[in-house]
Structures are given as structure tokens and as C-alpha cells.
Design an enzyme around this catalytic site. Structure first.
Site, PDB file in Angstrom:
ATOM      1  N   HIS A 148      -7.146  -4.809   9.663  1.00 23.23           N
ATOM      2  CA  HIS A 148      -6.842  -4.546   8.253  1.00 23.23           C
ATOM      3  C   HIS A 148      -5.536  -5.210   7.836  1.00 23.23           C
ATOM      4  CE1 HIS A 148      -4.837  -0.524   9.553  1.00 23.23           C
ATOM      5  NE2 HIS A 148      -3.865  -1.239   9.031  1.00 23.23           N
TER       6      HIS A 148
ATOM      7  N   ASP B 122       0.822  -1.208   0.000  1.00 28.23           N
ATOM      8  CA  ASP B 122       0.000   0.000   0.000  1.00 28.23           C
ATOM      9  C   ASP B 122       0.858   1.260   0.000  1.00 28.23           C
ATOM     10  OD1 ASP B 122       0.921  -0.469   2.564  1.00 28.23           O
ATOM     11  OD2 ASP B 122      -1.051  -0.778   3.438  1.00 28.23           O
TER      12      ASP B 122
ATOM     13  N   ASN C 139      -7.522  -3.004  13.823  1.00 28.95           N
ATOM     14  CA  ASN C 139      -8.913  -3.335  13.470  1.00 28.95           C
ATOM     15  C   ASN C 139      -8.983  -4.521  12.502  1.00 28.95           C
ATOM     16  OD1 ASN C 139      -8.032  -2.266  11.072  1.00 28.95           O
ATOM     17  ND2 ASN C 139      -9.448  -0.534  11.022  1.00 28.95           N
TER      18      ASN C 139
ATOM     19  N   GLU D  27      -9.581  -2.161   4.736  1.00 28.96           N
ATOM     20  CA  GLU D  27     -10.247  -1.875   5.997  1.00 28.96           C
ATOM     21  C   GLU D  27     -11.480  -2.764   6.168  1.00 28.96           C
ATOM     22  OE1 GLU D  27      -8.790  -0.034   8.096  1.00 28.96           O
ATOM     23  OE2 GLU D  27      -8.442   2.023   7.462  1.00 28.96           O
TER      24      GLU D  27
HETATM   25  C1  GLP Z   1      -0.475   0.020   8.602  1.00 33.13           C
HETATM   26  C2  GLP Z   1      -0.160  -0.647   7.236  1.00 33.13           C
HETATM   27  C3  GLP Z   1      -0.350  -2.131   7.306  1.00 33.13           C
HETATM   28  C4  GLP Z   1       0.303  -2.641   8.579  1.00 33.13           C
HETATM   29  C5  GLP Z   1      -0.493  -2.176   9.756  1.00 33.13           C
HETATM   30  C6  GLP Z   1       0.129  -2.507  11.107  1.00 33.13           C
HETATM   31  O1  GLP Z   1      -1.545   0.896   8.510  1.00 33.13           O
HETATM   32  N1  GLP Z   1      -0.903  -0.109   6.142  1.00 33.13           N
HETATM   33  O2  GLP Z   1       0.184  -2.753   6.151  1.00 33.13           O
HETATM   34  O3  GLP Z   1       0.319  -4.052   8.586  1.00 33.13           O
HETATM   35  O4  GLP Z   1      -0.865  -0.839   9.646  1.00 33.13           O
HETATM   36  O5  GLP Z   1       1.048  -1.567  11.512  1.00 33.13           O
HETATM   37  P1  GLP Z   1       1.912  -1.708  12.823  1.00 33.13           P
HETATM   38  O6  GLP Z   1       2.906  -2.775  12.564  1.00 33.13           O
HETATM   39  O7  GLP Z   1       2.547  -0.350  12.990  1.00 33.13           O
HETATM   40  O8  GLP Z   1       0.980  -2.059  13.930  1.00 33.13           O
END
Ligand code: GLP
Length: 240
Positions: free
Chosen positions: A134, A67, A132, A139
Site C-alpha cells: 500500500h 492519510d 502489502n 490498499e
Molecule cells: C502506514 C502508512 C503509510 C506508510 C506505511 C509504511 O500504514 N499509512 O503511508 O508508508 O504504512 O509504514 P512503515 O514505514 O512503518 O513500514
């Protein structure tokens, strides 16, 4: 789905780092799907530290990030491209032309799926998980989009990403994400979750019903998924 629980987040991250290095050594032209997020920082640090010793040469690897935020100036410090350059790409000598981000250079989201297909598909897709549920920026919703698409980010997701920006108001409201179909077509999925904050969503994603309300639960359908957790993230799965 195989679930591996390691005692600490450091051990979990290092096992994924070694897995990536071994995969590259076995298949030097590996096509990788890559996530960002704080969970991945020690993983990429481990790859950077160990890839020479493990004889993993990244010069022929191709990567497709899951992303990217929409509408940022090229090179913006909050972009996922900047995150990946900082934590991985500059440290393993992968050619920048072989690293891809959805929506970059104004490409249409759907063109990203064609680029992935032309590269032969994702061999390994590494995933984190949002609080959440995702994955990438897919989402929770009544319906998920299978292919790469624009997404309106939820307030909680913008907050979780504000560490990359000067403040919440600077976090873009729209992003481009690989779709859940793009992710599930990867030949292998490796999901990493660490820390007690993730234990509730890990339980819902891995032992609850498969539902678009928890996009990570769709990983249960994948025939070759490896889940790596530290003991804090696994707590909800293991019972009291
Ligand atoms: C972000 C990314 C995801 C990632 C997730 C977890 O928003 N878009 O690809 O897996 O959130 O992030 P973190 O490892 O900081 O909890």
C-alpha cells in the site's frame, strides 16, 4: 524511475532528509506530500537536525499528508497529525495552518484534492510502502480510487499501525487517504523503503507488473520517480 541503493537505512534516510532540505532551499514555497510510518522517523529527525545548516526555511512550505485515521478526537495521540507534530512540524517551525490532513476538521475527502489543486499541486510527494504494497492507505484491490477517499483498513495494516495506539483494538478501522491519482499527479515522487522485511514487496512493486494488487507498482508509471532503498530492502531486486 531511478533507483538508488545505499548501504544502511541511516544513510538512506539521511539522503532523503537532505533532498527535502535542498528542495525547500531551492523553492521556499514548496508543496509537499508527506507520509507517516516508522521508515520516516529517521528522515524527519534528519530534516529537524540539518535544516538550519542547509538553510532550508520551512515558513512558506505547505504540506498535505497522505492519510489520516477517521473518527479520532482532534489531538489524539495515535493520529497521524500527532505523529507529524512530534517528528517534524514542531521541529522545523512550519505554521500549523499550512499543514493539512485528509478528513481533518470534518472536510469531505474530495475537498482535499481541491485544496491541493488550489495550492498549485504537489511539487514533491514522499512515499513509504506498506508490507502489502500500500501507498498512503491505498490498499491492494481489484480497483483503486484515483481521488481522496475513505478506506477500510486491512487487518495487516491495522496491526502495522498498532504501535501508535494502546493496542490493536484501538486502531481505527477506517481512514481517509489521498488517491493514487492524487499521488501520481505530484511533479516528483520520492519513495523510501528500508529493512529486509520490505525486500519482497519492493521486488514486486518495482520489478513486477504494474497492478492495483500492489498499489506501489503504479509508481513505475510516474515520469519523475526516485526510489531510495537500503541494501536490505534492495536484496530481492539485486538477485541472490
Ligand atoms: C502506514 C502508512 C503509510 C506508510 C506505511 C509504511 O500504514 N499509512 O503511508 O508508508 O504504512 O509504514 P512503515 O514505514 O512503518 O513500514
Amino acid at each position: 524511475m531511478r533507483i538508488v541503493v545505499l548501504r544502511t537505512s541511516r544513510l538512506a534516510a539521511e539522503s532523503i532528509a537532505r533532498f527535502i532540505c535542498h528542495s525547500v532551499r531551492e523553492q521556499p514555497d514548496l508543496v509537499l506530500g508527506l507520509p507517516t510510518g516508522r521508515t520516516m522517523i529517521p528522515v524527519y529527525a534528519g530534516v529537524a537536525r540539518q535544516h538550519r545548516r542547509l538553510r532550508a526555511d520551512f515558513s512558506r512550505v505547505t504540506s498535505f499528508n497522505l492519510d489520516e485515521f477517521a473518527g479520532l478526537e482532534p489531538g489524539h495521540r495515535g493520529s497521524y497529525r500527532a505523529f507529524m507534530d512530534r517528528h517534524l512540524f514542531s521541529r522545523v517551525a512550519i505554521a500549523s495552518g499550512q499543514t493539512h490532513f485528509p478528513g481533518e476538521h470534518g472536510t469531505a475527502p474530495r475537498a482535499y484534492d481541491e485544496m491541493i489543486s488550489r495550492a498549485g499541486g504537489l511539487d514533491v510527494c514522499l512515499l513509504g510502502i506498506g508490507l502489502n504494497g500500500h501507498v498512503g492507505f491505498n490498499e491492494p484491490a481489484a480497483r483503486l480510487t484515483p481521488y481522496t477517499h475513505h478506506v477500510k483498513l486491512m487487518p495487516s495494516t491495522r496491526r502495522a499501525n498498532s504501535y501508535l495506539f494502546g493496542g490493536l483494538s484501538e486502531v481505527p478501522r477506517v481512514a481517509v487517504s489521498m488517491g493514487i491519482g492524487t499521488i501520481l499527479r505530484a511533479r516528483r515522487i520520492v519513495l523510501l523503503a528500508t529493512g529486509k522485511d520490505k525486500s519482497a514487496i519492493v521486488r514486486r512493486a518495482l520489478s513486477g507488473p504494474v497492478t492495483t494488487r500492489v498499489p506501489a507498482s503504479l509508481v513505475q508509471l510516474h515520469p519523475n520517480a526516485l526510489i531510495v532503498l537500503d541494501s536490505a530492502a534492495a536484496r530481492g531486486l539485486l538477485g541472490p
